[in-house]
Design an enzyme around this catalytic site. Structure first.
Site, PDB file in Angstrom:
ATOM      1  N   ASP A 100      31.904 -66.512 -12.224  1.00 40.71           N
ATOM      2  CA  ASP A 100      31.749 -67.949 -12.078  1.00 40.71           C
ATOM      3  C   ASP A 100      30.757 -68.415 -13.148  1.00 40.71           C
ATOM      4  O   ASP A 100      30.016 -67.598 -13.718  1.00 40.71           O
ATOM      5  CB  ASP A 100      31.237 -68.258 -10.676  1.00 40.71           C
ATOM      6  CG  ASP A 100      30.913 -69.715 -10.482  1.00 40.71           C
ATOM      7  OD1 ASP A 100      31.752 -70.559 -10.828  1.00 40.71           O
ATOM      8  OD2 ASP A 100      29.801 -70.015 -10.004  1.00 40.71           O
ATOM      9  N   ASP A 148      28.727 -72.007 -13.247  1.00 37.44           N
ATOM     10  CA  ASP A 148      27.563 -72.731 -12.742  1.00 37.44           C
ATOM     11  C   ASP A 148      26.883 -71.972 -11.605  1.00 37.44           C
ATOM     12  O   ASP A 148      27.505 -71.686 -10.583  1.00 37.44           O
ATOM     13  CB  ASP A 148      27.984 -74.115 -12.246  1.00 37.44           C
ATOM     14  CG  ASP A 148      28.381 -75.033 -13.394  1.00 37.44           C
ATOM     15  OD1 ASP A 148      27.488 -75.439 -14.143  1.00 37.44           O
ATOM     16  OD2 ASP A 148      29.582 -75.331 -13.530  1.00 37.44           O
ATOM     17  N   ASP A 162      28.346 -67.386  -6.856  1.00 41.94           N
ATOM     18  CA  ASP A 162      27.177 -67.876  -6.121  1.00 41.94           C
ATOM     19  C   ASP A 162      27.554 -68.947  -5.106  1.00 41.94           C
ATOM     20  O   ASP A 162      26.690 -69.411  -4.368  1.00 41.94           O
ATOM     21  CB  ASP A 162      26.152 -68.483  -7.100  1.00 41.94           C
ATOM     22  CG  ASP A 162      26.610 -69.821  -7.627  1.00 41.94           C
ATOM     23  OD1 ASP A 162      25.923 -70.840  -7.369  1.00 41.94           O
ATOM     24  OD2 ASP A 162      27.654 -69.875  -8.292  1.00 41.94           O
TER      25      ASP A 162
END
Length: 201
Positions: free
Chosen positions: A15, A17, A171
């Protein structure tokens, strides 16, 4: 035990961001700037709930939550312009970048993000890490975004690796759900990273 690549992984998907890029403080600041223009105070809870979704979905949520008459596409345009203007504030997530550099040339690697292609390019170029990735799949490349598995499945397809042999570093709850739906090996990076006090600043 720290972050590690599983021995059965044949490809890595990251991922962007909050995983590769510690961009959440910058996103918060730019959403606050959008709020100043449109007359609302951005709720950090939106960020927590929607991390991983496309920016247009954030804009739709904001229009609904704050009862705005604004066009969500115009909100997205302002948000993206503000984000690009603040790109110099972006910082890498060192714990994840270390894995990227260690496995560069050893395993195929992809970025699978809910960010737009423009935002993705801004971040990868600012952090000087674009060259490490074989594949980059953004919100512009799929019609169904996280928590749907399409982003990660497209990464696997383009890398030529079976989904169950791809390890995803994420996250966000929506991204973790997407990776599980894709049948991939999932690593939640949050217990291993110090993001600072962005939510409370």
């Amino acid at each position: 035990m720290g972050l590690h690549v599983r021995p059965d992984a044949r490809a890595l998907i990251f991922d962007l961001d909050g995983t590769l890029s510690n961009s959440l403080p910058v996103h918060m600041a730019t959403w606050n700037r959008v709020g100043e223009v449109y007359g609302f105070k951005f709720d950090p809870q939106i960020m927590l709930e929607m991390t991983g979704r496309a920016t247009i979905e954030f804009a739709d949520r904001i229009v609904e939550q704050y009862n705005l008459s604004a066009d969500p596409k115009e909100i997205v345009k302002l948000k993206q312009e503000s984000f690009r203007d603040s790109a110099h504030l972006l910082e890498p997530v060192d714990e994840i970048i270390a894995i990227v550099k260690e496995y560069h040339g050893k395993l195929p690697m992809a970025v699978g993000t809910g960010a737009s292609r423009k935002s993705t390019d801004v971040q990868l170029n600012k952090l000087e890490i674009a060259r490490y990735f074989d594949v980059i799949v953004t919100a512009d490349d799929v019609s169904r975004h996280k928590p749907n598995p399409d982003t990660f499945l497209k990464c696997a397809e383009l890398m030529g690796v079976d989904p169950e042999k791809c390890q995803v570093f994420e996250d966000g709850d929506l991204g973790i759900e997407a990776a599980k739906k894709a049948g991939m090996l999932v690593t939640d990076v949050r217990p291993h990273i110090n993001y600072g006090e962005w939510l409370h600043s």
